[in-house]
Design a protein around this motif. Structure first.
Motif, PDB file in Angstrom:
ATOM      1  N   PRO A 154      15.467  19.769 -29.501  1.00  0.00           N
ATOM      2  CA  PRO A 154      15.416  18.850 -30.638  1.00  0.00           C
ATOM      3  C   PRO A 154      14.803  19.492 -31.902  1.00  0.00           C
ATOM      4  CG  PRO A 154      14.707  17.722 -28.662  1.00  0.00           C
ATOM      5  CD  PRO A 154      14.842  19.173 -28.311  1.00  0.00           C
ATOM      6  N   MET A 155      13.776  20.318 -31.720  1.00  0.00           N
ATOM      7  CA  MET A 155      13.154  20.976 -32.876  1.00  0.00           C
ATOM      8  C   MET A 155      14.114  21.991 -33.495  1.00  0.00           C
ATOM      9  SD  MET A 155      10.383  19.634 -33.665  1.00  0.00           S
ATOM     10  CE  MET A 155       9.447  20.753 -34.659  1.00  0.00           C
ATOM     11  N   LEU A 156      14.798  22.763 -32.660  1.00  0.00           N
ATOM     12  CA  LEU A 156      15.769  23.727 -33.182  1.00  0.00           C
ATOM     13  C   LEU A 156      16.882  22.991 -33.935  1.00  0.00           C
ATOM     14  CD1 LEU A 156      16.125  26.258 -30.203  1.00  0.00           C
ATOM     15  CD2 LEU A 156      14.941  26.630 -32.383  1.00  0.00           C
ATOM     16  N   PHE A 157      17.309  21.862 -33.390  1.00  0.00           N
ATOM     17  CA  PHE A 157      18.352  21.052 -34.023  1.00  0.00           C
ATOM     18  C   PHE A 157      17.870  20.531 -35.381  1.00  0.00           C
ATOM     19  CE2 PHE A 157      20.498  16.956 -34.732  1.00  0.00           C
ATOM     20  CZ  PHE A 157      21.825  17.362 -34.682  1.00  0.00           C
ATOM     21  N   GLY A 160      17.853  22.995 -38.074  1.00  0.00           N
ATOM     22  CA  GLY A 160      19.157  23.561 -38.387  1.00  0.00           C
ATOM     23  C   GLY A 160      19.455  24.876 -37.679  1.00  0.00           C
ATOM     24  N   LYS A 161      18.666  25.209 -36.668  1.00  0.00           N
ATOM     25  CA  LYS A 161      18.855  26.470 -35.938  1.00  0.00           C
ATOM     26  C   LYS A 161      19.739  26.299 -34.712  1.00  0.00           C
ATOM     27  CE  LYS A 161      14.640  28.584 -37.570  1.00  0.00           C
ATOM     28  NZ  LYS A 161      13.539  29.453 -37.217  1.00  0.00           N
ATOM     29  N   LEU A 162      20.072  25.069 -34.386  1.00  0.00           N
ATOM     30  CA  LEU A 162      20.952  24.754 -33.261  1.00  0.00           C
ATOM     31  C   LEU A 162      21.920  23.692 -33.764  1.00  0.00           C
ATOM     32  CD1 LEU A 162      20.034  24.340 -29.604  1.00  0.00           C
ATOM     33  CD2 LEU A 162      21.165  22.430 -30.708  1.00  0.00           C
ATOM     34  N   LYS A 163      23.194  23.967 -33.597  1.00  0.00           N
ATOM     35  CA  LYS A 163      24.208  23.019 -34.062  1.00  0.00           C
ATOM     36  C   LYS A 163      24.967  22.492 -32.848  1.00  0.00           C
ATOM     37  CE  LYS A 163      24.811  25.062 -38.616  1.00  0.00           C
ATOM     38  NZ  LYS A 163      23.613  25.765 -38.733  1.00  0.00           N
TER      39      LYS A 163
END
Length: 183
Positions: A154-157, A160-163
């Protein structure tokens, strides 16, 4: 004279005590052919050792490793090879889905993996073969942190680091379907 075991050395390594070049060299040694022509088995590194290694490594060290295409691919291949072993079929219930992973910093350097979750198993393919329920795109360094329990999806999302493309609800519960190692 016997050569030192690169996997044992890597398993005991404290990345905070080596620089980027030494860190890369140790991972390369642990993922190359031995002098007798046999593969050094990254699988001999336990998930907990791998998680500890990633948790103690700096972003620069992880980035330096992932900047080497052949090394990046060998490490990611090993992580995906283990996914079937770490799939919690008891948590999955009757889940049937295909998860496509796009790992890379640009279209030119993408590695693609496909996890087929069906019949209580997770089967991984390097080339997409099925229509995905969800496609996850992430940089190699972030993926290593995620797979080793050193980053939160969730934090990466949110950063914007995980799409994610496709079923966002399914993607949100994906980490619960795998036993993620603890450092």
């Amino acid at each position: 004279m016997a050569q030192p075991d690169p996997i044992a050395a890597l398993g005991e390594l404290d990345p905070k005590k080596v620089d980027e070049e030494q860190f890369v060299a140790l991972l390369e040694a642990a993922s190359q052919l031995a002098e007798d022509g046999t593969d050094v088995d990254l699988g001999a590194l336990t998930p907990e050792q791998f998680a500890r290694l990633i948790s103690r490594a700096s972003d620069a060290q992880i980035g330096a490793v992932m900047a080497r295409p052949e090394l990046r691919e060998r490490i990611l291949d090993e992580v995906f090879r283990r996914m079937g072993e770490h799939y919690k079929s008891d948590k999955a219930g009757r889940t049937e889905a295909v998860v496509r992973w796009r790992i890379g910093d640009s279209e030119d350097d993408l590695l693609r993996y496909e996890c087929v979750l069906a019949g209580g198993t997770c089967t991984v393919h390097k080339e997409p073969q099925h229509e995905p329920r969800v496609t996850i795109s992430v940089a190699p360094a972030e993926f290593l942190k995620l797979a080793s329990g050193n980053a939160s999806a969730p934090m990466l999302f949110m950063k914007g680091k995980l799409k994610v493309a496709g079923d966002l609800g399914f993607a949100a519960g994906l980490t619960k379907l795998f036993q993620i190692p603890k450092a």
